[in-house]
Design an enzyme around this catalytic site. Sequence first.
Site, PDB file in Angstrom:
ATOM      1  N   THR A 190       0.893  -1.163   0.000  1.00 44.88           N
ATOM      2  CA  THR A 190       0.000   0.000   0.000  1.00 44.88           C
ATOM      3  C   THR A 190       0.914   1.191   0.000  1.00 44.88           C
ATOM      4  OG1 THR A 190      -1.996  -0.893   1.102  1.00 44.88           O
ATOM      5  CG2 THR A 190      -1.441   1.341   1.641  1.00 44.88           C
ATOM      6  N   ARG A 218     -13.785  -6.870  -2.926  1.00 41.76           N
ATOM      7  CA  ARG A 218     -13.231  -6.829  -1.553  1.00 41.76           C
ATOM      8  C   ARG A 218     -12.642  -5.434  -1.277  1.00 41.76           C
ATOM      9  NH1 ARG A 218      -7.950  -5.584   0.644  1.00 41.76           N
ATOM     10  NH2 ARG A 218      -7.702  -6.695   2.601  1.00 41.76           N
ATOM     11  N   GLY A 220     -10.398  -3.230   1.600  1.00 40.51           N
ATOM     12  CA  GLY A 220      -9.538  -3.365   2.778  1.00 40.51           C
ATOM     13  C   GLY A 220      -9.649  -2.165   3.707  1.00 40.51           C
ATOM     14  N   GLY A 242      -1.041  -3.257   5.746  1.00 40.95           N
ATOM     15  CA  GLY A 242      -0.987  -4.574   6.370  1.00 40.95           C
ATOM     16  C   GLY A 242      -2.207  -5.396   6.047  1.00 40.95           C
ATOM     17  N   THR A 243      -2.416  -6.414   6.826  1.00 38.85           N
ATOM     18  CA  THR A 243      -3.528  -7.342   6.611  1.00 38.85           C
ATOM     19  C   THR A 243      -4.848  -6.612   6.920  1.00 38.85           C
ATOM     20  OG1 THR A 243      -2.975  -8.114   8.818  1.00 38.85           O
ATOM     21  CG2 THR A 243      -2.226  -9.453   7.022  1.00 38.85           C
ATOM     22  N   GLY A 244      -5.468  -6.114   5.851  1.00 38.16           N
ATOM     23  CA  GLY A 244      -6.556  -5.153   5.978  1.00 38.16           C
ATOM     24  C   GLY A 244      -7.706  -5.590   6.868  1.00 38.16           C
TER      25      GLY A 244
HETATM   26  N1  ASP Z   1      -3.982  -2.908   3.895  1.00 34.99           N
HETATM   27  C1  ASP Z   1      -4.112  -3.228   2.495  1.00 34.99           C
HETATM   28  C2  ASP Z   1      -5.387  -3.964   2.275  1.00 34.99           C
HETATM   29  O1  ASP Z   1      -5.702  -4.838   3.058  1.00 34.99           O
HETATM   30  C3  ASP Z   1      -2.975  -4.018   1.967  1.00 34.99           C
HETATM   31  C4  ASP Z   1      -1.640  -3.605   2.481  1.00 34.99           C
HETATM   32  O2  ASP Z   1      -1.456  -2.556   3.008  1.00 34.99           O
HETATM   33  O3  ASP Z   1      -0.705  -4.342   2.369  1.00 34.99           O
HETATM   34  O4  ASP Z   1      -6.027  -3.723   1.301  1.00 34.99           O
END
Ligand code: ASP
Length: 324
Positions: A190, A218, A220, A242-244
């Site tokens: 991101t 989807r 995030g 991160g893991t959205g």
């Molecule tokens: N946070 C973002 C999402 O989940 C992905 C990322 O930042 O790596 O869409």
Amino acid sequence: MILPLLPALLLSIVTPAAASDWALAIHGGAGVIERKDFSAADDAAVRADLGKALDAGAAILEAGGSTTDAVLAAVTVLETSPWFNAAVGATFTSAGTVELDAAIMEGASLRAGAVAGVSTTLSPITLARTLMDKGPHLFLAGPAADGYARANSLTQVPNSHFHTDRRFRQLELWRKTAAADVPLSHRMGTVGAVARDRAGNLAAGTSTGGLTGKAPGRIGDAPLIGAGTLADNRCGTVSTTGTGEIFIRARVASQICDRARFAGQPLQKAADEVLAEVKTLGGSGGLIVLGPKGDGMFLLNSLGMHRGRASAGGLREIKIYGDE
Ligand code: ASP
């Protein structure tokens, strides 16, 4: 889906700035970013693009420009780099298309604009800014968001404009192995920026392609105000990567801000504790935060985060790996 069990790495750097100084921090995504995966040339190219983004935002702040303009400028540069997961270089959905999310927020007015599932608008962060400025809504998704962009004369491109071979190879890997075998930490990224201008106003902007292999539709954390993006002059400004899904569940940005505002926690402690909560929930990633006094920091609990920061007085730093 099996979430990655990453080695714990929590890195925090705090640099208080004088109250009248500007400050800017940017990120180009967190995840498993290891030296062995980058040639010297790739390493230099990533740092050069981070530098261009930092310099674009810093020039505006140094000239006395607004924090929102600085955030927009920095994120727009990152959107054009193939190295980061936003606009050009974004990850593919499971259907082999690119769907982009972005948000921007201003800490003085609490105005914000957000878009999700954009597929033909050249710069999703510019679209979010346009929505913030022109309204009438705050958040638009899908073809209607691209339609709003067209109606406001924002450049449209074919979806293939965002495609890169590198991301396509990641999609193919994801398709070949069961989705669960490719850890989320290898599928994400991101871009984002947080800034404070000389007047003390804060802003945040975040733009992303999401995760490799995400289902069409989807959304995030990045475009969700209070999850991946937040600016509030009363407490701070945050952009996450991160893991959205987990960042949404942990309400990362608003939880950090509320801990500072209502519980009086120093931002550093608030951010550390919220990222620890993300880890407990099985997530990983990182974030950039600036406090109302321009205190700047990066935090990450993954193996690396493309990141940089600059402030009045000449600080200019660019880093990639977790141990830098
Ligand atoms: N946070 C973002 C999402 O989940 C992905 C990322 O930042 O790596 O869409």
